[in-house]
Design a protein around this motif. Structure first.
Motif, PDB file in Angstrom:
ATOM      1  N   ASP A   1      17.456   9.435 -12.197  1.00 49.37           N
ATOM      2  CA  ASP A   1      18.365  10.366 -12.859  1.00 49.37           C
ATOM      3  C   ASP A   1      18.041  10.421 -14.352  1.00 49.37           C
ATOM      4  O   ASP A   1      18.709   9.812 -15.196  1.00 49.37           O
ATOM      5  N   VAL A   2      16.965  11.145 -14.671  1.00 49.10           N
ATOM      6  CA  VAL A   2      16.526  11.330 -16.061  1.00 49.10           C
ATOM      7  C   VAL A   2      16.216  12.809 -16.258  1.00 49.10           C
ATOM      8  O   VAL A   2      16.043  13.556 -15.282  1.00 49.10           O
ATOM      9  N   PRO A   3      16.129  13.263 -17.514  1.00 48.07           N
ATOM     10  CA  PRO A   3      15.841  14.686 -17.750  1.00 48.07           C
ATOM     11  C   PRO A   3      14.485  15.093 -17.182  1.00 48.07           C
ATOM     12  O   PRO A   3      13.559  14.292 -17.095  1.00 48.07           O
ATOM     13  N   GLU A   4      14.402  16.352 -16.790  1.00 49.10           N
ATOM     14  CA  GLU A   4      13.135  16.862 -16.296  1.00 49.10           C
ATOM     15  C   GLU A   4      12.153  17.056 -17.449  1.00 49.10           C
ATOM     16  O   GLU A   4      12.542  17.213 -18.609  1.00 49.10           O
ATOM     17  N   ILE A   5      10.903  17.062 -17.098  1.00 46.78           N
ATOM     18  CA  ILE A   5       9.842  17.178 -18.092  1.00 46.78           C
ATOM     19  C   ILE A   5       9.027  18.437 -17.812  1.00 46.78           C
ATOM     20  O   ILE A   5       8.933  18.884 -16.653  1.00 46.78           O
TER      21      ILE A   5
ATOM     22  N   ASP B   1       0.839  -1.207   0.000  1.00 45.97           N
ATOM     23  CA  ASP B   1       0.000   0.000   0.000  1.00 45.97           C
ATOM     24  C   ASP B   1       0.871   1.253   0.000  1.00 45.97           C
ATOM     25  O   ASP B   1       1.120   1.862   1.043  1.00 45.97           O
ATOM     26  N   VAL B   2       1.369   1.595  -1.174  1.00 50.17           N
ATOM     27  CA  VAL B   2       2.140   2.826  -1.321  1.00 50.17           C
ATOM     28  C   VAL B   2       1.316   3.840  -2.111  1.00 50.17           C
ATOM     29  O   VAL B   2       0.444   3.470  -2.899  1.00 50.17           O
ATOM     30  N   LEU B   3       1.616   5.098  -1.889  1.00 49.28           N
ATOM     31  CA  LEU B   3       0.903   6.180  -2.563  1.00 49.28           C
ATOM     32  C   LEU B   3       1.900   7.040  -3.325  1.00 49.28           C
ATOM     33  O   LEU B   3       2.937   7.433  -2.786  1.00 49.28           O
ATOM     34  N   LEU B   4       1.601   7.317  -4.578  1.00 50.20           N
ATOM     35  CA  LEU B   4       2.469   8.152  -5.391  1.00 50.20           C
ATOM     36  C   LEU B   4       2.152   9.615  -5.123  1.00 50.20           C
ATOM     37  O   LEU B   4       1.022  10.057  -5.324  1.00 50.20           O
ATOM     38  N   LEU B   5       3.170  10.342  -4.662  1.00 51.31           N
ATOM     39  CA  LEU B   5       2.972  11.760  -4.411  1.00 51.31           C
ATOM     40  C   LEU B   5       3.242  12.563  -5.680  1.00 51.31           C
ATOM     41  O   LEU B   5       3.929  12.104  -6.592  1.00 51.31           O
ATOM     42  N   ASN B   6       2.714  13.752  -5.727  1.00 45.41           N
ATOM     43  CA  ASN B   6       2.887  14.628  -6.882  1.00 45.41           C
ATOM     44  C   ASN B   6       4.271  15.277  -6.789  1.00 45.41           C
ATOM     45  O   ASN B   6       4.472  16.247  -6.067  1.00 45.41           O
ATOM     46  N   ARG B   7       5.226  14.720  -7.524  1.00 47.08           N
ATOM     47  CA  ARG B   7       6.620  15.151  -7.426  1.00 47.08           C
ATOM     48  C   ARG B   7       6.918  16.290  -8.394  1.00 47.08           C
ATOM     49  O   ARG B   7       6.400  16.317  -9.510  1.00 47.08           O
ATOM     50  N   SER B   8       7.803  17.153  -7.981  1.00 47.71           N
ATOM     51  CA  SER B   8       8.252  18.234  -8.864  1.00 47.71           C
ATOM     52  C   SER B   8       9.505  17.850  -9.628  1.00 47.71           C
ATOM     53  O   SER B   8       9.837  18.487 -10.632  1.00 47.71           O
ATOM     54  N   LYS B   9      10.205  16.799  -9.184  1.00 46.16           N
ATOM     55  CA  LYS B   9      11.434  16.338  -9.838  1.00 46.16           C
ATOM     56  C   LYS B   9      11.327  14.828 -10.066  1.00 46.16           C
ATOM     57  O   LYS B   9      10.678  14.119  -9.294  1.00 46.16           O
ATOM     58  N   PRO B  10      12.010  14.308 -11.093  1.00 45.59           N
ATOM     59  CA  PRO B  10      11.978  12.863 -11.330  1.00 45.59           C
ATOM     60  C   PRO B  10      12.591  12.081 -10.179  1.00 45.59           C
ATOM     61  O   PRO B  10      13.544  12.541  -9.525  1.00 45.59           O
ATOM     62  N   LEU B  11      12.054  10.903  -9.944  1.00 45.98           N
ATOM     63  CA  LEU B  11      12.551  10.017  -8.898  1.00 45.98           C
ATOM     64  C   LEU B  11      13.933   9.490  -9.257  1.00 45.98           C
ATOM     65  O   LEU B  11      14.766   9.253  -8.383  1.00 45.98           O
TER      66      LEU B  11
ATOM     67  N   SER C   1     -12.485   8.423 -20.811  1.00 44.54           N
ATOM     68  CA  SER C   1     -11.767   7.161 -20.683  1.00 44.54           C
ATOM     69  C   SER C   1     -10.349   7.260 -21.235  1.00 44.54           C
ATOM     70  O   SER C   1      -9.584   6.304 -21.151  1.00 44.54           O
ATOM     71  N   ASP C   2      -9.979   8.411 -21.790  1.00 46.63           N
ATOM     72  CA  ASP C   2      -8.652   8.570 -22.375  1.00 46.63           C
ATOM     73  C   ASP C   2      -7.605   8.823 -21.293  1.00 46.63           C
ATOM     74  O   ASP C   2      -7.887   9.369 -20.226  1.00 46.63           O
ATOM     75  N   TYR C   3      -6.365   8.434 -21.612  1.00 42.16           N
ATOM     76  CA  TYR C   3      -5.276   8.615 -20.666  1.00 42.16           C
ATOM     77  C   TYR C   3      -4.900  10.094 -20.552  1.00 42.16           C
ATOM     78  O   TYR C   3      -4.874  10.826 -21.542  1.00 42.16           O
ATOM     79  N   ARG C   4      -4.565  10.497 -19.338  1.00 40.26           N
ATOM     80  CA  ARG C   4      -4.115  11.859 -19.091  1.00 40.26           C
ATOM     81  C   ARG C   4      -2.737  11.786 -18.431  1.00 40.26           C
ATOM     82  O   ARG C   4      -2.614  11.672 -17.223  1.00 40.26           O
ATOM     83  N   TYR C   5      -1.728  11.854 -19.283  1.00 34.83           N
ATOM     84  CA  TYR C   5      -0.350  11.713 -18.821  1.00 34.83           C
ATOM     85  C   TYR C   5       0.042  12.958 -18.025  1.00 34.83           C
ATOM     86  O   TYR C   5      -0.249  14.079 -18.422  1.00 34.83           O
ATOM     87  N   SER C   6       0.710  12.754 -16.895  1.00 29.69           N
ATOM     88  CA  SER C   6       1.099  13.897 -16.061  1.00 29.69           C
ATOM     89  C   SER C   6       2.574  13.810 -15.705  1.00 29.69           C
ATOM     90  O   SER C   6       3.169  12.725 -15.674  1.00 29.69           O
ATOM     91  N   ALA C   7       3.136  14.976 -15.432  1.00 30.71           N
ATOM     92  CA  ALA C   7       4.531  15.033 -15.014  1.00 30.71           C
ATOM     93  C   ALA C   7       4.678  14.587 -13.567  1.00 30.71           C
ATOM     94  O   ALA C   7       5.486  13.709 -13.244  1.00 30.71           O
ATOM     95  N   GLY C   8       3.879  15.177 -12.659  1.00 28.57           N
ATOM     96  CA  GLY C   8       4.070  14.979 -11.228  1.00 28.57           C
ATOM     97  C   GLY C   8       3.781  13.587 -10.741  1.00 28.57           C
ATOM     98  O   GLY C   8       4.463  13.079  -9.843  1.00 28.57           O
ATOM     99  N   ILE C   9       2.759  12.939 -11.302  1.00 19.68           N
ATOM    100  CA  ILE C   9       2.369  11.611 -10.831  1.00 19.68           C
ATOM    101  C   ILE C   9       2.991  10.510 -11.675  1.00 19.68           C
ATOM    102  O   ILE C   9       3.558   9.546 -11.142  1.00 19.68           O
ATOM    103  N   VAL C  10       2.907  10.613 -12.979  1.00 21.58           N
ATOM    104  CA  VAL C  10       3.301   9.506 -13.856  1.00 21.58           C
ATOM    105  C   VAL C  10       4.800   9.523 -14.156  1.00 21.58           C
ATOM    106  O   VAL C  10       5.525   8.588 -13.818  1.00 21.58           O
ATOM    107  N   TYR C  11       5.269  10.595 -14.783  1.00 25.10           N
ATOM    108  CA  TYR C  11       6.668  10.632 -15.230  1.00 25.10           C
ATOM    109  C   TYR C  11       7.637  10.703 -14.059  1.00 25.10           C
ATOM    110  O   TYR C  11       8.591   9.923 -13.974  1.00 25.10           O
ATOM    111  N   ASN C  12       7.417  11.611 -13.149  1.00 19.88           N
ATOM    112  CA  ASN C  12       8.392  11.828 -12.081  1.00 19.88           C
ATOM    113  C   ASN C  12       8.462  10.686 -11.079  1.00 19.88           C
ATOM    114  O   ASN C  12       9.435  10.575 -10.324  1.00 19.88           O
ATOM    115  N   ASN C  13       7.449   9.820 -11.040  1.00 19.47           N
ATOM    116  CA  ASN C  13       7.456   8.675 -10.123  1.00 19.47           C
ATOM    117  C   ASN C  13       7.875   7.376 -10.796  1.00 19.47           C
ATOM    118  O   ASN C  13       7.977   6.347 -10.128  1.00 19.47           O
TER     119      ASN C  13
END
Length: 944
Positions: free
Chosen positions: A632-636, A620-630, A813-825
Motif C-alpha cells: 500500500d504505497v503510491p503508484e509510480i 525459487d520465486v520469480l518477480l513478475l512485471n507488475r502494473s501496481k505496487p505489491l 554495468s549501471d543500474y536500470r531502475y524499473s517500475a514493474g520489476i523493482v518498485y512494484n515488487n
C-alpha cells in the motif's frame, strides 16, 4: 626427442667421473662443455657458441666462454679460481648482448664446482660439486627439454609472441596470402615454434632449418615450409630414403594438423626475418592456456593494440571449473587417500569424463580443464607409485586422460583450429611433467588422438552430432555477451530459433540461447552445466522469462558467483560485469554461493540452502512485471516524454534569447530535469504549452516557430535539433496534429519524489529527491506523487538498495531502475508503527539537511563513494538502522520471527521471504510439464 631422466643421470655420473681430475681452463674447457651438453642430449654445436665477442660495460671487448642465445651463458675458470669473480665477469658481458641474446640462466664453473643462477626468478644461486651433478640434473631441465614452469598470464613473452606473429600475418595478408590458407599456415607455424622449444622437435630444429637452409631473400622459404609440413605428415617408415637429412630428423606428427595441402606461400626477406624474430623467443614460456586468445587477436589489428586484454584469465576460468567438477574430484581423491583399489577405480573414471564447450573460442576453458584433470591424474599416479614402491615402466601406458575427452563448437574457423592445437600443446606440457616425475620421457607422437572441435554455429546444429549426451559429463564455457538490443539480425534469428516459443523471448540476451539449448540437450541426464554470463540474466525482466522455463524443466542452481569484474584492467578496455551459474537437476546440499564485496574483489564463499534465479539464498520465486505496487504505497510512473526533437528543451542561453524575443513566454518555461540534469546539477529548461491558450501561443511568433518545428519533426520532415538523432519514426506521426502536447505528460500538482531510472553501479545508495510541482521531470526518471518523509527514507535506504542491486536490470554495468520489476515488487515494512515511522522521518530529514550543507555540490558529487561527505555517510547509516529496525518491528508485530539484517545478503534473503509471503507463492517444485508450471506461477501471483 629428449632423453629420459634416468638416462641423463647415468650420463651425468659418467661425465663427472671422466672429468674428475681436469684442472686447466685453456687445455680442455671446450671439450668439457661439449661433454656437459651431451649429458642432456643436446649437441653443443647446434645451440651454443664459444668465445663470442661482445662490448663490455666499460666499452672494452670481451669474449664469452660459451653462449646459448636467450638461454644460457657460461663463464669457465681453472680449478680453484674464484667463482664470485667469474660471476661478475659474466655479468659485464650483458651490456653487449641484444634482448634476444640475453640468457635466462648463468652458469659458472671451475671443473670441480658448478654454480647456477636463475636470472628469471632471481632466486639465490645453487652451487654443487661436479661429483654431485647426477643428483642435480633436474635443475637443468631447460636444457633437456623439460619445462616444469609455472606460466603467468602477464608474462611479456605472451604479448611479444603475438605481436611478432601479428606482423608476419599482416605481411602475408598484404601480399595476397589470406583467408583459410593464411589461418592454417599461422596455426602450423605456431605449433612448430612451440615444438622447437619444448622437446617435440629436436632442439631448435625448426629455427635452424629456416636460418640455415633458406635464402636471406626468403624466396625459397615457402618451398621449405611445404616440404616440412609434408614431412611432419608422413610416418618415418614411409619417407623417402633420399629425404634431406635435416628434414628427416623431424618427427611424424599426424593428428591431421599438417594433412591439408596449402597454396604455396611466397615469402620475401622481411617475412623471413619476421619468422626468425618470432622463433628467437622462448616459446616454452608461452602458456597454452592463454595463447589461443592472444593469437586470435593476431587476426585483428585493432584487437592487437590491446593484446593482453582479450584473454580470459586462468583465475576466472577456475572460478567456474572448480565448483563444477574440480573441487569435487579433489575432495574425493583426498578421501580415498592411498587405498590402491579405490585409486585405480577413481583413475579409470577420470578417463571416462567428457567435456563440451559449445562456444569454445580458442579453447581456454577446455585447455585449463584438461590441465587440471591431468594434474589430478598425476597425483593418482604418484600415490600408486608410492604404494607400489617401484618406478613405473612404460609410463605412457599408465596415463589414461587424453585430449579426445574434450569437445568444442566454435563459429569461427581460426579459433577452432587454435583450440585443437592448444589442447595438444597442453597435453605435451603435462606429458613432460609426468616424464619429470617418473624419470622416463613420454610424448604422444604421432598424435593418434584429437580433441573434437567442430567449426559450426552452436545454435544451429544438433549437439548430439558432436557427442551423444549419454557420453557427456559436463557442459561449460563463456558464450557471447550480446545484449538484446545489440544483436545482429542473424544473431536474433539464432536466438529465436532456440527460444522463440517462450513468451517474451525477444527481450532475452544472446547468452540465454546457450542456457536454453544446453538444458534441452541434457534432458534426462546427469550432466552438469556452468556458463559465464552477463548479470542481466539474473536481474530485471529476463529472469521471469529465462528462469521460469529452466526451473520448469527441473533445473536448479547448484553454485553461482554473484557479479564480479571479468575483463583485465588493461587501459582502454571496458570492464564486463559477469556472473557464473552452475546448474544441475540434482544440486548438492548445501549449495555454493560466492559473493563479492566489490566487483573487483575476491570471492567469499557461503553455504546456501538454495540459490534462486536472482542468486539469493531464498526460495525459487520469480518477480513478475507488475502494473501496481505489491504493498500500500503510491503508484509510480515515468516522467514527461516530449518527442519534440529537442526543440522545446532549452539551455540557459537559449531560454534568455527566447525571453528577449518573447517576454510573455516566461510563464510557459519551466525547469527541466532529465536524469543527467538531476544528478549533475545541469541547468536546463523546457517550454510547457499544455495549459497555454491558443491565442497566447499565436501572440508569440518565436514560440509558434518552435511549435511548427516540433510538428515537422514528428512528421519526419526535419531532423532533431541536436542533429544526433534520426528523424521521427512512424510512431510519432500520430502526435503531429497536437504539437503543443507531449507524448507522456506527468506533472504532479504537489511536491513529488524523483528517482533516476539509470545511475552508476559505484553508488552505495540511489540518489533521489523531492521536486517542486513547477519542475518538469523527463522520462529518464520515475516519479511518485508523495512528499512523505518516511516513504522517502525507505526508498533511500540500504534495504531498498539491496533490492535494487539484486532485481533491477542493467545498462552496461549501471543500474536500470524499473517500475514493474523493482518498485512494484518491493516488500515495504508492514505494519509500520508510529515509533518506526517517526524514527525514519527524523533520519530522512537529517539526510536532507546533510545534503543541504553542501550547496555547491551536486548529487553526483555527494553520492560518489570517493567524495561522499562524512556527515552524509553518517546520516545514511542512521537511516539504514531506522529502516532495518522498522522491518524487525513489523515482523514482531505480525507475530513472525524477527529477521537478522546485519548484511545485504541477509537483507535480500529476508525481502524475498517477505515477497513470497505477500504473494502467497509456494516454492517452485519440479514438474514434468514446463508450460503448465509457468501458468501456475502466473495464476498464483495474479491472485496476490
Amino acid at each position: 626427442m629428449p632423453l629420459s631422466w634416468n638416462e641423463i643421470k647415468d650420463r651425468a655420473l659418467k661425465f663427472s667421473r671422466e672429468w674428475a681430475d681436469e684442472a686447466s681452463e685453456d687445455a680442455e674447457a671446450k671439450s668439457f662443455w661439449d661433454g656437459f651438453f651431451e649429458v642432456f642430449g643436446v649437441p653443443r654445436r647446434r645451440v651454443g657458441t664459444f668465445e663470442k665477442k661482445v662490448k663490455k660495460l666499460d666499452g672494452k671487448d670481451g669474449f664469452i666462454d660459451l653462449l646459448w642465445k636467450g638461454v644460457l651463458l657460461v663463464e669457465h675458470k681453472s680449478r680453484g679460481k674464484d667463482l664470485d669473480r667469474a660471476h661478475a665477469q659474466a655479468r659485464d658481458y650483458f651490456a653487449g648482448l641484444s634482448d634476444a641474446e640475453l640468457p635466462k640462466y648463468l652458469l659458472v664453473s671451475d671443473f670441480a664446482r658448478f654454480r647456477l643462477y636463475d636470472l628469471e626468478t632471481g632466486e639465490s644461486p645453487v652451487e654443487f660439486a661436479l661429483r654431485d651433478l647426477h643428483k642435480q640434473v633436474k635443475r637443468f631441465g631447460f636444457m633437456a627439454g623439460y619445462q616444469a614452469r609455472t606460466y603467468k598470464d602477464e608474462d611479456p613473452v605472451n604479448v611479444q609472441a603475438a605481436e611478432r606473429m601479428g606482423r608476419l600475418h599482416d605481411a602475408l595478408k598484404a601480399a595476397g596470402y589470406e583467408g583459410h590458407a593464411l589461418e592454417v599456415m599461422l596455426v602450423r607455424l605456431l605449433f612448430c615454434l612451440f615444438a622447437d622449444d619444448t622437446g617435440i622437435f629436436p632442439r631448435h630444429a625448426f629455427t635452424e632449418l629456416v636460418a640455415q637452409r633458406t635464402g636471406v631473400d626468403g624466396a625459397d622459404l615457402g618451398l621449405w615450409l611445404a616440404q616440412l609440413f609434408q614431412t611432419l605428415n608422413t610416418p618415418a617408415t614411409k619417407r623417402q630414403s633420399t629425404l634431406d637429412a635435416q628434414l628427416a630428423e623431424f618427427p611424424y606428427v599426424n593428428g591431421k594438423l599438417f594433412e591439408e595441402p596449402l597454396p604455396f606461400a611466397n615469402f620475401n626477406a622481411t617475412m623471413r626475418q619476421q619468422l626468425l624474430d618470432a622463433a628467437a623467443l622462448d616459446w616454452s614460456r608461452i602458456s597454452p592456456a592463454i595463447f589461443g586468445s592472444m593469437f586470435q587477436s593476431v587476426m585483428d589489428a585493432k584487437a592487437r593494440r590491446n593484446l593482453g586484454a582479450h584473454y580470459t584469465s586462468e583465475k576466472n576460468i577456475l572460478k567456474l571449473i572448480g565448483p563444477l567438477f574440480l573441487d569435487g574430484l579433489k575432495a574425493e581423491l583426498e578421501k580415498i587417500g592411498s587405498h590402491e583399489a579405490k585409486l585405480r577405480e577413481f583413475h579409470a573414471r577420470l578417463g571416462t569424463l567428457r567435456f563440451l564447450d559449445p562456444a569454445c573460442g580458442c579453447g581456454n576453458f577446455l585447455v585449463i580443464a584438461y590441465r587440471e584433470l591431468r594434474l589430478i591424474e598425476l597425483e593418482v599416479l604418484n600415490r600408486l607409485y608410492a604404494k607400489q614402491g617401484s618406478v613405473f615402466t612404460r609410463v605412457g601406458d599408465h596415463v589414461l586422460v587424453d585430449v579426445d575427452q574434450f569437445y568444442g563448437i566454435e563459429i569461427e574457423e581460426f579459433p577452432a583450429q587454435i583450440a585443437q592445437v592448444a589442447l595438444w600443446l597442453m597435453d605435451h606440457q603435462m606429458n613432460l611433467q609426468v616424464a619429470e616425475r617418473f624419470g622416463e620421457y613420454f610424448a604422444r607422437l604421432p598424435l593418434t588422438k584429437s580433441p573434437t572441435i567442430v567449426h559450426e554455429n552452436a545454435l544451429r546444429i544438433d549437439w548430439a552430432s558432436v557427442i551423444p549426451k549419454e557420453k557427456l559429463s559436463y557442459i561449460l564455457g563463456n558464450p557471447p555477451f550480446i545484449g538484446s538490443k545489440l544483436m545482429t539480425e542473424g544473431q536474433r534469428t539464432d536466438l529465436l530459433a532456440v527460444a522463440g516459443k517462450l513468451k517474451g523471448a525477444g527481450v532475452l540476451d544472446f547468452v540465454c540461447a546457450w542456457h536454453l539449448k544446453a538444458t534441452a540437450y541434457a534432458e534426462g541426464t546427469g550432466i552438469g552445466i556452468a556458463f559465464v554470463s552477463t548479470n542481466s540474466i539474473c536481474q530485471g525482466e529476463q529472469v521471469g522469462i529465462l528462469w521460469g522455463e529452466l526451473l520448469a524443466r527441473g533445473w536448479r542452481i547448484a553454485f553461482a558467483h554473484r557479479t564480479f569484474r571479468w575483463n583485465s584492467e588493461a587501459k582502454g578496455v571496458a570492464a564486463v560485469h559477469c556472473i557464473i551459474v552452475g546448474m544441475s537437476r540434482t544440486p548438492p546440499s548445501p549449495r555454493r554461493l560466492f559473493d563479492y564485496e566489490t566487483v573487483g574483489g575476491e570471492p567469499q564463499e557461503v553455504a546456501a540452502g538454495n540459490i534462486n534465479p536472482y542468486l539469493v539464498d531464498a526460495h525459487d520465486v520469480l518477480l513478475l512485471n507488475r502494473s501496481k505496487p505489491l504493498c500500500d504505497v503510491p503508484e509510480i510512473g515515468i516522467g514527461n516524454k516530449p518527442i519534440d526533437g529537442g526543440y522545446y528543451l532549452l539551455t540557459p542561453e537559449e531560454r534568455d534569447l527566447l525571453l528577449q524575443a518573447e517576454p510573455n513566454a516566461a510563464r510557459f518555461i519551466k525547469r527541466w530535469f532529465g536524469a543527467t540534469e538531476f544528478l549533475n546539477g545541469i541547468e536546463r529548461y523546457c517550454v510547457w504549452l499544455a495549459d497555454a491558450e491558443p491565442s497566447a501561443i499565436r501572440a508569440m511568433p518565436a514560440v509558434l516557430a518552435l511549435v511548427e518545428k516540433v510538428r515537422r519533426y514528428r512528421l519526419g520532415e526535419i531532423d532533431a535539433k541536436s542533429g544526433r538523432e534520426a528523424k521521427a519514426g512512424q510512431s510519432s506521426l500520430a502526435l503531429a496534429p497536437t504539437p503543443t502536447r507531449f507524448h507522456v505528460e506527468n506533472l504532479p500538482k504537489t511536491s513529488y519524489l524523483l528517482l533516476p531510472r539509470h545511475f552508476s553501479e559505484n553508488r552505495d545508495y540511489m540518489p533521489s529527491g523531492f521536486m517542486s510541482p513547477n519542475d518538469l521531470s523527463g522520462d529518464a526518471n520515475l516519479i511518485v506523487s508523495s512528499d512523505d518523509l518516511c516513504f522517502f527514507g525507505v526508498i533511500s535506504s540500504r534495504m531498498h538498495m539491496a533490492w535494487i542491486r539484486t532485481t533491477c536490470g542493467r545498462i552496461k554495468s549501471d543500474y536500470r531502475y524499473s517500475a514493474g520489476i523493482v518498485y512494484n515488487n518491493f516488500p515495504w515494512p508492514e505494519p509500520l508503527d508510529d515509533k518506526a515511522r517517526t524514527a525514519i522521518e527524523a533520519a530522512a530529514q537529517d539526510m536532507i539537511d546533510a545534503r543541504a550543507a553542501f550547496p555547491g555540490s551536486t548529487l553526483a558529487d555527494l553520492y560518489d563513494p570517493l567524495t561522499m561527505p562524512p556527515a552524509l555517510v553518517k546520516a545514511h547509516q542512521q537511516l539504514d538502522r531506522a529502516v532495518d529496525a522498522a522491518y524487525v518491528a513489523a515482523e514482531k508485530a505480525a507475530g513472525r520471527k524477527a529477521p537478522k539484517l546485519g548484511s545485504d545478503a541477509e537483507r535480500i534473503a529476508f525481502l524475498f521471504e517477505r515477497y513470497e509471503a505477500l504473494t502467497s507463492l509456494l516454492p517452485v517444485t519440479n514438474t514434468k510439464k514446463a508450460r503448465s508450471s509457468r501458468k501456475v506461477l502466473a495464476r498464483r501471483d495474479a491472485r496476490a
